[in-house]
Design an enzyme around this catalytic site. Structure first.
Site, PDB file in Angstrom:
ATOM      1  N   LYS A  46      -5.063  -1.235   1.865  1.00  0.00           N
ATOM      2  CA  LYS A  46      -4.196  -0.356   1.063  1.00  0.00           C
ATOM      3  C   LYS A  46      -4.903   0.963   0.774  1.00  0.00           C
ATOM      4  O   LYS A  46      -4.283   2.025   0.741  1.00  0.00           O
ATOM      5  CB  LYS A  46      -3.810  -1.061  -0.245  1.00  0.00           C
ATOM      6  CG  LYS A  46      -2.886  -2.250  -0.033  1.00  0.00           C
ATOM      7  CD  LYS A  46      -2.642  -3.017  -1.328  1.00  0.00           C
ATOM      8  CE  LYS A  46      -1.701  -4.189  -1.112  1.00  0.00           C
ATOM      9  NZ  LYS A  46      -1.458  -4.975  -2.329  1.00  0.00           N
ATOM     10  N   GLY A  86      10.935  -2.746   2.620  1.00  0.00           N
ATOM     11  CA  GLY A  86      10.563  -4.016   1.974  1.00  0.00           C
ATOM     12  C   GLY A  86      11.547  -4.340   0.859  1.00  0.00           C
ATOM     13  O   GLY A  86      11.228  -5.087  -0.066  1.00  0.00           O
ATOM     14  N   ALA A  87      12.754  -3.793   0.957  1.00  0.00           N
ATOM     15  CA  ALA A  87      13.748  -3.946  -0.118  1.00  0.00           C
ATOM     16  C   ALA A  87      14.170  -5.389  -0.334  1.00  0.00           C
ATOM     17  O   ALA A  87      14.646  -5.752  -1.405  1.00  0.00           O
ATOM     18  CB  ALA A  87      14.976  -3.087   0.178  1.00  0.00           C
ATOM     19  N   THR A  91       8.867  -8.119  -4.447  1.00  0.00           N
ATOM     20  CA  THR A  91       8.668  -6.914  -5.258  1.00  0.00           C
ATOM     21  C   THR A  91       9.805  -5.923  -5.007  1.00  0.00           C
ATOM     22  O   THR A  91      10.386  -5.369  -5.948  1.00  0.00           O
ATOM     23  CB  THR A  91       7.322  -6.250  -4.898  1.00  0.00           C
ATOM     24  OG1 THR A  91       6.277  -7.209  -5.067  1.00  0.00           O
ATOM     25  CG2 THR A  91       7.043  -5.035  -5.759  1.00  0.00           C
ATOM     26  N   GLY A  93      12.089  -7.963  -0.090  1.00  0.00           N
ATOM     27  CA  GLY A  93      10.938  -8.773  -0.507  1.00  0.00           C
ATOM     28  C   GLY A  93      10.965  -9.077  -1.998  1.00  0.00           C
ATOM     29  O   GLY A  93      11.857  -8.624  -2.723  1.00  0.00           O
TER      30      GLY A  93
HETATM   31  N1  LIG Z   1       0.531  -8.670  -8.372  1.00  0.00           N
HETATM   32  C1  LIG Z   1       0.745  -9.850  -7.854  1.00  0.00           C
HETATM   33  O1  LIG Z   1       0.542 -10.900  -8.484  1.00  0.00           O
HETATM   34  C2  LIG Z   1       1.275  -9.917  -6.436  1.00  0.00           C
HETATM   35  C3  LIG Z   1       1.734 -11.122  -5.912  1.00  0.00           C
HETATM   36  C4  LIG Z   1       2.255 -11.101  -4.617  1.00  0.00           C
HETATM   37  C5  LIG Z   1       2.300  -9.916  -3.878  1.00  0.00           C
HETATM   38  N2  LIG Z   1       1.809  -8.761  -4.443  1.00  0.00           N
HETATM   39  C6  LIG Z   1       1.825  -7.467  -3.709  1.00  0.00           C
HETATM   40  O2  LIG Z   1       3.166  -6.983  -3.726  1.00  0.00           O
HETATM   41  C7  LIG Z   1       3.383  -6.190  -2.563  1.00  0.00           C
HETATM   42  C8  LIG Z   1       4.677  -6.648  -1.885  1.00  0.00           C
HETATM   43  O3  LIG Z   1       4.531  -8.009  -1.550  1.00  0.00           O
HETATM   44  P1  LIG Z   1       5.720  -9.041  -1.719  1.00  0.00           P
HETATM   45  O4  LIG Z   1       5.057 -10.395  -1.716  1.00  0.00           O
HETATM   46  O5  LIG Z   1       6.606  -8.644  -2.820  1.00  0.00           O
HETATM   47  O6  LIG Z   1       6.464  -8.816  -0.339  1.00  0.00           O
HETATM   48  P2  LIG Z   1       7.333  -9.895   0.473  1.00  0.00           P
HETATM   49  O7  LIG Z   1       8.190 -10.658  -0.457  1.00  0.00           O
HETATM   50  O8  LIG Z   1       6.423 -10.604   1.417  1.00  0.00           O
HETATM   51  O9  LIG Z   1       8.313  -8.885   1.223  1.00  0.00           O
HETATM   52  C9  LIG Z   1       8.192  -8.506   2.478  1.00  0.00           C
HETATM   53  C10 LIG Z   1       9.186  -7.370   2.716  1.00  0.00           C
HETATM   54  O10 LIG Z   1       8.560  -6.464   3.595  1.00  0.00           O
HETATM   55  C11 LIG Z   1       9.312  -6.332   4.759  1.00  0.00           C
HETATM   56  N3  LIG Z   1       8.331  -6.219   5.825  1.00  0.00           N
HETATM   57  C12 LIG Z   1       7.265  -7.009   6.057  1.00  0.00           C
HETATM   58  N4  LIG Z   1       6.558  -6.561   7.088  1.00  0.00           N
HETATM   59  C13 LIG Z   1       7.206  -5.441   7.527  1.00  0.00           C
HETATM   60  C14 LIG Z   1       6.977  -4.522   8.561  1.00  0.00           C
HETATM   61  N5  LIG Z   1       5.944  -4.655   9.390  1.00  0.00           N
HETATM   62  N6  LIG Z   1       7.847  -3.504   8.709  1.00  0.00           N
HETATM   63  C15 LIG Z   1       8.894  -3.363   7.895  1.00  0.00           C
HETATM   64  N7  LIG Z   1       9.164  -4.202   6.879  1.00  0.00           N
HETATM   65  C16 LIG Z   1       8.322  -5.226   6.701  1.00  0.00           C
HETATM   66  C17 LIG Z   1      10.212  -7.553   4.836  1.00  0.00           C
HETATM   67  O11 LIG Z   1      11.355  -7.174   5.523  1.00  0.00           O
HETATM   68  P3  LIG Z   1      12.268  -8.144   6.383  1.00  0.00           P
HETATM   69  O12 LIG Z   1      13.466  -8.420   5.522  1.00  0.00           O
HETATM   70  O13 LIG Z   1      12.571  -7.291   7.565  1.00  0.00           O
HETATM   71  O14 LIG Z   1      11.462  -9.367   6.714  1.00  0.00           O
HETATM   72  C18 LIG Z   1      10.476  -7.808   3.354  1.00  0.00           C
HETATM   73  O15 LIG Z   1      11.526  -6.976   2.895  1.00  0.00           O
HETATM   74  C19 LIG Z   1       2.141  -6.340  -1.692  1.00  0.00           C
HETATM   75  O16 LIG Z   1       1.333  -5.206  -1.861  1.00  0.00           O
HETATM   76  C20 LIG Z   1       1.434  -7.550  -2.263  1.00  0.00           C
HETATM   77  O17 LIG Z   1       0.043  -7.463  -2.093  1.00  0.00           O
HETATM   78  C21 LIG Z   1       1.313  -8.757  -5.693  1.00  0.00           C
END
Ligand SMILES: NC(=O)c1ccc[n+]([C@@H]2O[C@H](COP(=O)([O-])OP(=O)(O)OC[C@H]3O[C@@H](n4cnc5c(N)ncnc54)[C@H](OP(=O)(O)O)[C@@H]3O)[C@@H](O)[C@H]2O)c1
Length: 338
Positions: free
Chosen positions: A124, A7-8, A12, A10
Site C-alpha cells: 500500500k 471494490g464497491a 469495505t 467488497g
Molecule cells: N481494518 C480491518 O480490520 C480490515 C479487515 C479486512 C480488510 N481490511 C482492508 O480493507 C481494504 C478492503 O478490503 P475488503 O476486505 O473490504 O475487500 P473485499 O471484501 O475483499 O473486496 C474486494 C473488492 O475488490 C474488488 N477487486 C478485488 N481485486 C480486484 C482487482 N484486481 N481489480 C478490480 N477489483 C478488484 C472485488 O470486485 P469483484 O466484485 O469484481 O470481485 C470486490 O469488490 C483492504 O485494504 C484491506 O486490507 C481491513
C-alpha cells in the site's frame, strides 16, 4: 460530488457506497468501477438497483479508457482486496490525467510504520509513493481493526454465527491497547473525510474505541455470563510463525500470504502496540476524534450486545454467493479478513 469507487461490492466498499447514497448534505453521485468479469454479479446488479452507476473498468486494459471514464469525477476511492492493491497503479495514472481532485488508495487498515511491519502495508505504501511521485491529490484513510474480526467465540457457540476464526487466541499478554472501528461506520467517516479540505494530502485515522484483547474478553464475559478460555500465544511463537512464512516469499494471491498478513496484524496491534491514536499522531495522521468530535460512532459494547441478541452479522457474508472458482479467496476472506 461525483465519486467513483473500485471494490464497491467488497466488505469495505459496500459500506462506503451505502453511506454515500444515504448522505443528503452533501449528496453524492456514485459510480462503481467494475471489472468486466463481474458486471453480471448479483452484488453488482443490486448496486445498480440502489442507484449506483455501474461502469466497466478493466485495470489491465488501455489507460485511455480508464481516463475517459474518470473525466469529471471529483474523488476516486479504492477498496479492493488488500493483496491486489498494485493493480491500482493504472487507475491512479488515469486519475491524474483526468484531473481527479482527490484519490483514496486502498488502505482502510491498522496503523503501522510505512515499511517493515505489515506485508500488506508495504504494498500500500508503494502505491502511495506512486501517487506522490505523480503529484496526485490524495487522502489515506486507516480505520484501526474492525470490531467484527475481534470478537472471540463463546463456549456455548451462541455467537459463532457472527465471529471469525481469527479472533480465537490472545497475542502476548493481552494487555496491549489498539484502535477499533465498527466496519459499518467506515462509510460515514469516508463521506465526511472526502468533503473536508483539512484532510487533503493527509493520512487520517478513523476509529471508535481503544481496547486490549483482555478488555474485549472481560466485556464479553460480563455481557454473556459465560467464562471464556484465554489461549495466550507468546510473542516469540508469533515471531517464529511470521519468520517461517516470510522465508517462503508467498505470492500476494496465496493463502500463505493471507496467513502471514494475519500474524503480522496480530503482532503489530497486540504485541508491538502500533495501532494506537498516539502512534498515529507520531506518524503524522489526523484523527477523526479531533476532526469530527460530534460523530456518533457505534460503541463496542453495543456491538457485542447486538451480537449476543442474535442481531449481528458476519462480515463477508455476501461472498457466500461467489462461484466455485473463487473458493480459495472466499475461504480466506471469510475466515481471516486482510
Ligand atoms: N481494518 C480491518 O480490520 C480490515 C479487515 C479486512 C480488510 N481490511 C482492508 O480493507 C481494504 C478492503 O478490503 P475488503 O476486505 O473490504 O475487500 P473485499 O471484501 O475483499 O473486496 C474486494 C473488492 O475488490 C474488488 N477487486 C478485488 N481485486 C480486484 C482487482 N484486481 N481489480 C478490480 N477489483 C478488484 C472485488 O470486485 P469483484 O466484485 O469484481 O470481485 C470486490 O469488490 C483492504 O485494504 C484491506 O486490507 C481491513
Amino acid at each position: 460530488m461525483k465519486v467513483a469507487i473500485i471494490g464497491a461490492t467488497g466488505q469495505t466498499g459496500s459500506v462506503i457506497v451505502q453511506a454515500l447514497l444515504e448522505s443528503t448534505a452533501p449528496t453524492f453521485e456514485v459510480i462503481a468501477l467494475t471489472r468486466p468479469s463481474s458486471l453480471q454479479k448479483p452484488t453488482v446488479l443490486e448496486l445498480q438497483r440502489k442507484g449506483v452507476k455501474i461502469v466497466s473498468a478493466d485495470l489491465g486494459g488501455p489507460q485511455s479508457a480508464l481516463t475517459e471514464t474518470l473525466v469529471g469525477v471529483d474523488v476516486v476511492i479504492s477498496a479492493i482486496y488488500g493483496g491486489s492493491v498494485m493493480d491500482e497503479i493504472p487507475l491512479i495514472n488515469a486519475s491524474k490525467t483526468a484531473g481527479v481532485k482527490r484519490y483514496l488508495p486502498c488502505f482502510f487498515a491498522t496503523v503501522a510504520a510505512p515499511k517493515g511491519a505489515l506485508c500488506l502495508r508495504d504494498m500500500k505504501e508503494d502505491v502511495l509513493n506512486h501517487i506522490k511521485n505523480i503529484y496526485l491529490p490524495f487522502t489515506v484513510v486507516d480505520v484501526g481493526w474492525w470490531y467484527q474480526v475481534n470478537l472471540p467465540k463463546l463456549p456455548s457457540g451462541r455467537i459463532d454465527y457472527a465471529a471469525m476464526e481469527t479472533a480465537d487466541g490472545i497475542a502476548g499478554d493481552g494487555n496491549v491497547p489498539f484502535a477499533l472501528t465498527d466496519v459499518r461506520d467506515i462509510g460515514s467517516y469516508v463521506a465526511r473525510i472526502i468533503t473536508d479540505s483539512r484532510t487533503l494530502n493527509q493520512m487520517v485515522l478513523a476509529y471508535n474505541e481503544v481496547l486490549s484483547q483482555n478488555q474485549i474478553y472481560d466485556l464479553l464475559e460480563r455481557l454473556s455470563g459465560e467464562k471464556l478460555e484465554r489461549k495466550y500465544v507468546p510473542a516469540e511463537a508469533i515471531e517464529a510463525s511470521i519468520a517461517e512464512i516470510e522465508a517462503t516469499s508467498p505470492s500476494p494471491d496465496s493463502m500463505e500470504f493471507v496467513t502471514l498478513a494475519q500474524y503480522q496484524y496480530w503482532y503489530s496491534c497486540c504485541v508491538r502496540g502500533d495501532n494506537t491514536p498516539e502512534y498515529a499522531a507520531y506518524l503524522g495522521y489526523l484523527t477523526t476524534m479531533e476532526l469530527y468530535p460530534d460523530f456518533e460512532w457505534r460503541g463496542f459494547k453495543s456491538y457485542v450486545q447486538e451480537v449476543l441478541d442474535g442481531n449481528g452479522k458476519r462480515v463477508y457474508e455476501h461472498l457466500k454467493d461467489l462461484p466455485a472458482a473463487s473458493t480459495d479467496k472466499k475461504a480466506s476472506a471469510m475466515d481471516t479478513a486482510v
